[in-house]
Design a protein around this motif. Sequence first.
Motif, PDB file in Angstrom:
ATOM      1  N   VAL A   1      10.342   1.224  -5.891  1.00 27.25           N
ATOM      2  CA  VAL A   1       9.478   1.253  -4.706  1.00 27.25           C
ATOM      3  C   VAL A   1      10.146   0.511  -3.545  1.00 27.25           C
ATOM      4  O   VAL A   1      10.079   0.955  -2.397  1.00 27.25           O
ATOM      5  CB  VAL A   1       8.092   0.668  -5.037  1.00 27.25           C
ATOM      6  CG1 VAL A   1       7.270   0.454  -3.778  1.00 27.25           C
ATOM      7  CG2 VAL A   1       7.362   1.594  -6.003  1.00 27.25           C
ATOM      8  N   THR A   2      10.825  -0.589  -3.831  1.00 29.02           N
ATOM      9  CA  THR A   2      11.525  -1.339  -2.782  1.00 29.02           C
ATOM     10  C   THR A   2      12.609  -0.477  -2.131  1.00 29.02           C
ATOM     11  O   THR A   2      12.748  -0.465  -0.903  1.00 29.02           O
ATOM     12  CB  THR A   2      12.132  -2.635  -3.350  1.00 29.02           C
ATOM     13  OG1 THR A   2      11.070  -3.468  -3.823  1.00 29.02           O
ATOM     14  CG2 THR A   2      12.930  -3.384  -2.298  1.00 29.02           C
ATOM     15  N   ALA A   3      13.364   0.266  -2.939  1.00 24.84           N
ATOM     16  CA  ALA A   3      14.423   1.118  -2.388  1.00 24.84           C
ATOM     17  C   ALA A   3      13.849   2.190  -1.463  1.00 24.84           C
ATOM     18  O   ALA A   3      14.316   2.372  -0.333  1.00 24.84           O
ATOM     19  CB  ALA A   3      15.216   1.762  -3.525  1.00 24.84           C
ATOM     20  N   VAL A   4      12.834   2.886  -1.915  1.00 24.62           N
ATOM     21  CA  VAL A   4      12.239   3.963  -1.116  1.00 24.62           C
ATOM     22  C   VAL A   4      11.563   3.402   0.134  1.00 24.62           C
ATOM     23  O   VAL A   4      11.737   3.921   1.238  1.00 24.62           O
ATOM     24  CB  VAL A   4      11.248   4.790  -1.965  1.00 24.62           C
ATOM     25  CG1 VAL A   4      10.473   5.769  -1.109  1.00 24.62           C
ATOM     26  CG2 VAL A   4      11.995   5.529  -3.068  1.00 24.62           C
ATOM     27  N   SER A   5      10.802   2.334  -0.044  1.00 28.08           N
ATOM     28  CA  SER A   5      10.080   1.773   1.105  1.00 28.08           C
ATOM     29  C   SER A   5      11.038   1.167   2.128  1.00 28.08           C
ATOM     30  O   SER A   5      10.757   1.191   3.333  1.00 28.08           O
ATOM     31  CB  SER A   5       9.048   0.749   0.648  1.00 28.08           C
ATOM     32  OG  SER A   5       9.665  -0.374   0.070  1.00 28.08           O
ATOM     33  N   THR A   6      12.173   0.633   1.682  1.00 25.00           N
ATOM     34  CA  THR A   6      13.155   0.082   2.619  1.00 25.00           C
ATOM     35  C   THR A   6      13.753   1.176   3.483  1.00 25.00           C
ATOM     36  O   THR A   6      13.911   1.000   4.698  1.00 25.00           O
ATOM     37  CB  THR A   6      14.262  -0.675   1.866  1.00 25.00           C
ATOM     38  OG1 THR A   6      13.660  -1.751   1.148  1.00 25.00           O
ATOM     39  CG2 THR A   6      15.311  -1.231   2.816  1.00 25.00           C
TER      40      THR A   6
END
Length: 174
Positions: free
Chosen positions: A52-57
Amino acid sequence: METVQNRQQAAPGTLTAFARFVLCGGGVGLASSLAVAALASRIPWALANALVTAVSTLLATELHARFTFGASGRATRRQHAQSAGSAAAAYAVTCTAMLALQQLVAAPGAALEQAVYLTASALTGVARFAMLRLVVFARSRSQAAPAVRTALALHTSAARTGVPAGRAELCRAA
């Protein structure tokens, strides 16, 4: 010619940029917290948080480039890489906060987990705003260095005097 002038608009002021950052980053952050909670029921929490961190970043960097900091179009690869670096630090903080919660509370409820996650995200969000504004989306590299030096000088001065950085800045402004 008109298109070039429109794309080279002035950078928004700090308060405007921060309000936009909260709106964009907060919206992405809230959606992310729900996504992490949903994914964590199927895969380990740390993996869910990483995905989720990768996509949201990626999403937030594009929003910040176009809307928050008034860049002229899409974020560059350099900006994505620098933003990813600050997101990696945020990931480490949120993971540490969640691991600490699980060490302190035997069976934390979903509401407590969300509160801890969102609090850690908010704290790292303020640091990310400063990094993105002063370094990643600075209008030019020559503008970034003095801004970082000024921020460090305020922090160092505040540390020497024992006055919190924000208050030292207010005292100077008065």
